[in-house]
Write an enzyme that holds these catalytic residues in place. Structure first.
Site, PDB file in Angstrom:
ATOM      1  N   GLU A 126     -18.269  -4.025  16.223  1.00  0.00           N
ATOM      2  CA  GLU A 126     -18.516  -4.025  14.696  1.00  0.00           C
ATOM      3  C   GLU A 126     -18.767  -5.481  14.249  1.00  0.00           C
ATOM      4  O   GLU A 126     -18.313  -6.456  14.883  1.00  0.00           O
ATOM      5  CB  GLU A 126     -17.450  -3.198  13.899  1.00  0.00           C
ATOM      6  N   ARG A 135      -6.952   7.932   5.603  1.00  0.00           N
ATOM      7  CA  ARG A 135      -6.813   6.618   6.562  1.00  0.00           C
ATOM      8  C   ARG A 135      -5.493   5.927   6.164  1.00  0.00           C
ATOM      9  O   ARG A 135      -5.172   5.206   7.271  1.00  0.00           O
ATOM     10  CB  ARG A 135      -8.131   5.875   6.201  1.00  0.00           C
ATOM     11  N   LYS A 191      -6.718  -0.042   9.357  1.00  0.00           N
ATOM     12  CA  LYS A 191      -6.942  -1.084   8.379  1.00  0.00           C
ATOM     13  C   LYS A 191      -5.730  -2.057   8.004  1.00  0.00           C
ATOM     14  O   LYS A 191      -5.494  -2.223   6.960  1.00  0.00           O
ATOM     15  CB  LYS A 191      -7.663  -0.596   6.906  1.00  0.00           C
TER      16      LYS A 191
END
Length: 402
Positions: A284, A146, A248
């Site tokens: 989210e 990721r 992220k």
């Protein structure tokens, strides 16, 4: 600079006596620098990547196995540990072999890419201590992949999967005395990748730094496994199509602070965001994914570029499927949320957090009489027992360090 001075430079509200002590020595094979760490102290041109093999024999401690902390009241906050890992990348795109340095401040140019243009990413994962004293990591290769995906989006080089995992192992073993006893918490691991090189015009930084530090943690929400109370945000948005909501990057989290601050002042645990286009589909929570349960069918918003592909989210889906649940990844409307039987959140920090109530446009809906739902409890127990080594790892997700 002496190590005590390095710690004194780092802000802490209250500093227990044990934080003023020098960290215990590592084995002679690990070189430690007792000084303020300067990013520019590494050669600008990084050498070839050489994996940092984190063998347990290299980390024989000359101290007690566990720090004397109040493990019962740990909470989720920064505790200064002994060491952090640092590696550097120059213009050739290759990361140097990393090294362990005492945990403490770092020096950055005021014109660094991360400070001026937000060119930075972070990851989060955990290490757990089993009852036999061995240490488990949970799916570190997923975090490594990721980070590489996010780095590509942010025009940054990234460490290889192998170097990432070896660096995590090395950092955990160097700080293993800070891992909470079984059932008392975990060691939170924070890898950082940032543009540390100096820039003035808008452009990728000329050099990058990869850092890993750790901190023992308890529950993320003060409620623990008790249900949390969320408010649906319909004014602020966390991400937009075509943006960076699916990686992220550090900027994604600063942008939610205002809505989160307002929500907490009103007594809510956190904020649930809607999509920025239709303003009716769930995305989210500030730092975790969301699931709704209706008639034993588990639904969660599909990954479409504005939602972080959570590793705990992915794991919960696989665990749920293995237990015979039907799981749907799709658009989930706020109306479905209000009509759900159960709602829960997932993330590295929270693991699984049941939702006790949702408030939307002044309407409050409660779930399960403010208790933990049956599905939430079952999935939480299944995943955490696997992460902590209390049951057989039938998924092959854990990595044992010693």
């Amino acid at each position: 600079m002496e190590y005590g001075a390095v710690l004194a430079a780092a802000p802490l509200v209250a500093r227990p006596n044990w934080l003023l002590l020098s960290p215990p020595p590592l084995a002679p094979s690990i070189q430690i620098q007792n000084r303020l760490y300067s990013i520019s102290s590494f050669p600008l041109k990084a050498g070839p990547v050489r994996a940092c093999r984190a063998l347990a024999s290299n980390y024989t401690r000359q101290t007690s196995e566990t720090v004397d902390l109040d493990w019962e009241n740990l909470g989720f906050g920064i505790v200064q540990t002994d060491y952090m890992y640092i590696a550097k990348c120059g213009t050739d795109g290759n990361f140097s072999e990393g090294e362990m340095v005492p945990f403490g401040p770092i020096a950055l140019s005021p014109s660094s890419g991360v400070l001026n243009y937000g060119q930075g990413l972070f990851e989060g994962l955990k290490a757990y201590k089993k009852t036999d004293g061995s240490i488990l990591l949970f799916r570190p290769e997923e975090n490594a992949e990721r980070m590489r995906t996010g780095a590509e989006r942010m025009c940054m080089p990234a460490p290889s999967v192998e170097q990432f995992i070896d660096a995590v192992k090395q950092t955990v073993l160097a700080n293993k005395r800070w891992i909470p006893p079984t059932g008392k918490g975990s060691l939170y691991i924070r890898p950082l990748l940032m543009g540390s090189g100096a820039v003035l015009g808008l452009a990728p930084a000329p050099e990058y730094t990869f850092i890993i530090f750790v901190s023992p943690v308890g529950n993320y929400f003060k409620e623990g496994l008790a249900p949390i109370n969320l408010i649906v945000e319909d004014k602020f948005h966390r991400a937009t199509p075509g943006g960076t909501g699916g990686v992220k990057t550090i900027g994604n989290y600063a942008s939610v602070l205002m809505a989160q601050k307002i929500a907490k002042e009103k007594g809510y645990s956190d904020v649930l965001y809607l999509d920025a286009v239709h303003k009716k589909y769930l995305e989210e929570v500030s730092s975790c994914n969301v699931f709704v349960v209706k008639d034993n069918v588990i639904s969660t918003p599909a990954i479409k570029g504005t939602i972080l592909p959570g590793i705990t989210r992915k794991s919960i889906i696989d665990v749920a499927l293995s237990k015979g649940f039907q799981v749907e990844e799709r658009l989930v409307s706020v109306d479905e949320l209000l009509d759900a039987d159960e709602v829960f959140c997932t993330g590295t920090a929270v693991v699984v957090s049941p939702v006790g109530s949702i408030t939307y446009q002044g309407k409050r809906v409660e779930y399960g009489h403010q208790g933990v739902g049956v599905v939430s409890q079952q999935l939480y127990t299944s995943l955490t027992s696997l992460q902590m080594g209390q049951t057989e790892d039938w998924m092959g997700w854990t990595v044992q360090l010693n």
